[in-house]
Scaffold this active site. Structure first.
Site, PDB file in Angstrom:
ATOM      1  N   TYR A 441      -7.209  -2.068   1.496  1.00  0.00           N
ATOM      2  CA  TYR A 441      -7.534  -2.863   2.696  1.00  0.00           C
ATOM      3  C   TYR A 441      -8.863  -3.605   2.585  1.00  0.00           C
ATOM      4  O   TYR A 441      -9.583  -3.446   1.619  1.00  0.00           O
ATOM      5  CB  TYR A 441      -7.413  -2.045   3.975  1.00  0.00           C
ATOM      6  CG  TYR A 441      -8.227  -0.784   4.179  1.00  0.00           C
ATOM      7  CD1 TYR A 441      -9.372  -0.489   3.468  1.00  0.00           C
ATOM      8  CD2 TYR A 441      -7.799   0.136   5.149  1.00  0.00           C
ATOM      9  CE1 TYR A 441     -10.084   0.665   3.725  1.00  0.00           C
ATOM     10  CE2 TYR A 441      -8.510   1.299   5.405  1.00  0.00           C
ATOM     11  CZ  TYR A 441      -9.648   1.552   4.680  1.00  0.00           C
ATOM     12  OH  TYR A 441     -10.354   2.695   4.940  1.00  0.00           O
ATOM     13  N   GLU A 442      -9.083  -4.473   3.533  1.00  0.00           N
ATOM     14  CA  GLU A 442     -10.248  -5.375   3.534  1.00  0.00           C
ATOM     15  C   GLU A 442     -10.252  -6.262   2.284  1.00  0.00           C
ATOM     16  O   GLU A 442     -11.309  -6.569   1.714  1.00  0.00           O
ATOM     17  CB  GLU A 442     -11.546  -4.558   3.633  1.00  0.00           C
ATOM     18  CG  GLU A 442     -12.760  -5.322   4.119  1.00  0.00           C
ATOM     19  CD  GLU A 442     -12.572  -5.985   5.472  1.00  0.00           C
ATOM     20  OE1 GLU A 442     -12.021  -5.346   6.396  1.00  0.00           O
ATOM     21  OE2 GLU A 442     -12.958  -7.169   5.620  1.00  0.00           O
ATOM     22  N   GLY A 443      -9.044  -6.742   1.910  1.00  0.00           N
ATOM     23  CA  GLY A 443      -8.887  -7.526   0.679  1.00  0.00           C
ATOM     24  C   GLY A 443      -8.640  -6.592  -0.481  1.00  0.00           C
ATOM     25  O   GLY A 443      -9.546  -5.858  -0.877  1.00  0.00           O
TER      26      GLY A 443
END
Lengths: 590, 590
Positions: A441-443
């Site tokens: 997550y978060e890229g």
């Protein structure tokens, strides 16, 4: 049980990331060495004695969804209450809204401890941090007046609502829609998935930041706007009003971080108390500028995810170390004794533990350096632009390396425990389950690598990265000058690694400049790892130079340089020559 | 849902492991190509349509303990019944006890499918296989007459009872005791932990093989004897008699393989129906020779654990591949199209999938080669000793490499799925949870490396390993002679890797011969990986040479050689130079 590595954290902040220098130069605000130590000590105490004891129950019971609302595990609301009472939520918050205005690097260090004690606990307030940063930069005066004090104190928590089923890494496909109302407010309709802490009972209100599309918006990412949507509307006097038309429809059954509710949020299906369908929202920033507003907090949000991986990795390392010192099996090869030896005396177990230690220490160094660069890039520093670009350069490494390390170290931690590692009661398995989300997550870490290669390397025409490499070279010069035999082949190995890093950097810069993106992307992940290992090992050497009395620092830098750093040459081969074989083999896959 | 890679399995068995040659030479018993295909097809059908559908419920509900007995998940008893009805349990079993006497390599291939469909299902019958092998080699005529038919058919299952809390990897510390009785039987007292399928309701009887110590036994591993202890005693007429004094006290709450009960077994606390305390047991082999009896089946038991890792890795690869073909996010760098592309078109996703594919294929090749060597080393082959030593050499690699690959590929599989990979319903997370035990049990992979370096390399004065390296060189010669451009730099990279393998092998042989065990052990794990990657990549090239019409084979061998194989040089550095830094850094840890 988790023990916060307070002195190692303080050392890395001060002598590796550069906080000591900043405190001397006066660029670290009111922070002093004494204050720093006091904050770290107190955070360590809280993480060990308050957060860690609730981690196992948080995992076993988890957050529970029922009738549109989420209940947190037993004790968690009280825990959170004591945590905000301690002022921890406002550490970096704006002073004029009750925050303490302390550096991000210090905050990152403190978050390492919250995550080490319980990643499911540590993740929640980072969303609030993001909301504070975003509102501070882009909120209207009225929104700031209404929400910032409560978000800074932690009385209310924030969320980030980006993902939809068809729009994960690619936000251009967003469908959630926003309608304008005459009073200047908006109504939001649609659904969002994977919303971390989208609902819970830690606080009485939740402030959602939501990406949505206006009816007349251009297609793609240029037509996305950002809205603030509170769970409960706020009356003029600041008291809580009607329940807004946003509800949690379900939560995910996940591999780990069970106490962190991952919510599907439904906006505007008419179940609120506002008298009409549509969640009431307020625009943040300009219409169609939503993505730019979110980018404000991108560096720090990614850093805080890196910190999650770091915290879990540290917890896994110390748990395995404790076990290896206690557990006796077999006779050690180095001792003549006939008794069973602690397994730490077996070479392969020692190798695993040292690998874990080196990965944790180098991940910590990279993450804290990134935090320090964020601080100096957003402060009043005259080198502000330099530091801002340094922060941008380091962010992909600060997100990807510690999160990969989190998974690797947690997995090694299970291995050190042998069969006991596979039994949930031991706690080693939970750390792997928790850590596994952070590279995603978060890229995803693959997206971080694309960002690094295509956007960060070209900053200032390549000068940003070259300046950083020059600093790494200076560290190696220092190792050479020290003439310390306990560094073994460290300088030579670091020099060779930096050579590989320079060669691959130049090649990638050339490809990106020539528009040969395919070649650049094929080796992006390998390059990101190469960069991280080289920088991390140099930073371990920097720490060893700063603390010559502690022989274990040079020994660890040397262990990493002689046994782990040679990987960079294999990674370089992948960057330089891997593209053709990737392309030809891909044809056979698709 | 799992799809058995039947044709790839058949290809690897025939053209890489050498079964085609063996069938031609008549050293593969009654096996013919047609029979082989028919068996693989039918196993694939059963794995896909019968086993795989019960895997998720097996994970979610798991095996349940209550009042001293274990109940398997719904449907599993019927599933097992259909499975033994199909004759699958007796595939390799002795013909005079109702088995089909087919090769271990074929059995390994079939077990890849059971494990790919459900590792928790696949593991159970491998314990029965071990019991059959042990009884066949060491059981008295009476024991063989009473138990072998039922164990070969699968009507009863077997277990292996080794581990005790203080005796895991180190069996010298065993405390379970056996007392002689005048009628030639023994009574067993003590407790065992981590007993796989120690109790369950798949079969009406369970045959435990138990290591225990006689009162007058010498200390250490030379005082361990092996006993057969049935759950229910068997009457003269073969019917089931009194419940023996052995019970399951509890089962572990584990990270994965939830449908495989991991039992704590209590022997001799007086709860049986035999009229006295002590579990009734019969000696297998000679007194104090228990460990030697267990070693009979060590190679195949370790191979079958390797096969578990392989099966899970294949399942994870195909699940990720399916997802990457369906899921659309972002625009591909290689296409001019504006639509969202399937994520397989993104270079980093393709890289992950190809890495997974290469790891799976090379792990399969090594495991099947080991199986084939076991067959020829236990058959009537005139080169029997050569093959037996080949099997011994390959066993550590066949156990460690596929099980490490299982964890790595399952973890990459989660990454390919993005956020969906962290959600349990997707099934990718279960594969990682299941796979994580395989590098630990049946001798940790670190112990495999010790075995490889200190016991297997010195076989026949080093000739065993040198003969194998010469065969790898011959494959590379073939790649060079083929002059095929699609091999790219494969031959050159393989040649360099074999060079590293030769250098490290010689160095390790020297250290072991000189008694410098510490130096040898420091790099043992790195060497084991180096060996596996080199051999695995050579075997992929062998397959590509055997099947020139399938361009994907050479492309995969090339991808592995150009992007993954360069790791071997970093691993070689660790073997050659890593010992000093490991020793100096260990001092700082302990």
């Amino acid at each position: 049980m988790y023990r916060a590595p307070v002195s190692e954290i303080g050392f890395t902040l001060r002598h590796v990331a550069g906080l000591d220098e900043a405190m001397r130069q006066g660029t670290a605000g009111d922070l002093t060495p004494d204050l720093l130590d006091a904050i770290l000590e107190e955070a360590g105490r809280f993480a060990e004695s308050e957060v860690a004891p609730l981690a196992a129950a948080g995992d076993q019971i988890g957050a529970v969804w029922r009738d549109g609302a989420v209940t947190m595990p037993p004790g968690w609301r009280d825990l959170y209450g004591r945590w905000i009472e301690g002022g921890w939520n406002g550490l970096t918050g704006p002073v004029d809204h009750g925050g303490q205005g302390l550096p991000t690097s210090l905050s990152a260090a403190v978050y390492e401890m919250w995550n080490g004690a319980s990643m499911a606990f540590g993740i929640g307030p980072t969303l609030t941090l993001g909301a504070v940063e975003t509102l501070e930069a882009h909120g209207t005066e009225s929104l700031r007046a209404t929400y910032l004090d409560k978000l800074v104190s932690g009385e209310w928590m924030g969320t980030m609502n980006l993902t939809e089923p068809q729009a994960g890494s690619d936000l251009s496909a967003l469908r959630t829609r926003a309608e304008r109302r005459d009073d200047g407010t908006y109504r939001i309709f649609g659904s969002k998935i994977f919303i971390t802490f989208g609902d819970h009972d830690l606080t009485d209100n939740i402030v959602h930041l939501v990406l949505a599309r206006l009816p007349d918006a251009p297609a793609g990412v240029k037509g996305i706007s950002l809205f603030l949507v509170p769970k409960r509307l706020v009356n003029e006097d600041g008291s809580l009003g009607a329940r807004n038309d946003v509800f949690c429809q379900s939560i995910e059954h996940k591999l780990g971080i069970h106490a962190s509710p991952t919510c599907t949020m439904i906006y505007g299906d008419g179940a609120g108390e506002t008298g009409e369908a549509g969640a009431v929202g307020w625009l943040v920033g300009q219409e169609n500028q939503g993505l730019a507003c979110m980018f404000t907090m991108m560096n720090s949000a990614r850093l805080y995810v890196g910190i999650q991986g770091l915290g879990v990795a540290q917890a896994a390392f110390q748990k395995a170390l404790d076990f290896a010192r206690e557990r006796r099996q077999g006779r050690s090869a180095v001792k003549g004794a006939t008794d069973m030896a602690p397994i730490i005396e077996h070479a392969d177990v020692a190798r695993m533990l040292l690998t874990m230690k080196a990965l944790v220490a180098s991940a910590r160094a990279i993450a804290y350096c990134c935090g320090h660069a964020i601080d100096r890039g957003t402060g009043s520093d005259e080198d502000r632009r330099f530091w801002s670009e340094r922060a941008s350069l380091l962010t992909p490494m600060a997100k990807s390396f510690p999160t990969d390390v989190g998974v690797e170290v947690a997995s090694l931690g299970i291995q050190v425990h042998g069969g006991m590692g596979f039994v949930e009661e031991t706690g080693a398995a939970r750390l792997l389950r928790d850590a596994r989300i952070a590279p995603i997550y978060e890229g995803t870490n693959g997206i971080q690598a694309i960002d690094l290669v295509t956007r960060k390397l070209p900053l200032s025409g390549g000068e940003t990265v070259r300046a950083f490499l020059a600093e790494l070279e200076e560290i190696v010069d220092g190792v050479e000058r020290s003439n310390r035999p306990d560094f073994g082949g460290t300088a030579e190995r670091l020099r060779a690694a930096i050579g590989s890093l320079r060669e691959t950097t130049d090649r990638l810069l050339g490809w990106v400049a020539a528009g040969e993106t395919g070649s650049a992307l094929a080796g992006a992940t390998a390059y990101q790892r190469l960069f991280s290992l080289t920088a991390g090992n140099c930073l371990l050497a920097k720490g060893a130079l700063a603390d010559p009395d502690d022989a274990s620092r040079a020994a660890l830098a040397r262990f990493m340089a002689e046994t782990m750093l040679p990987d960079v040459h294999a990674l370089a081969a992948q960057v330089l020559d891997g593209g053709d074989s990737l392309r030809s083999a891909t044809a056979a896959l698709a």
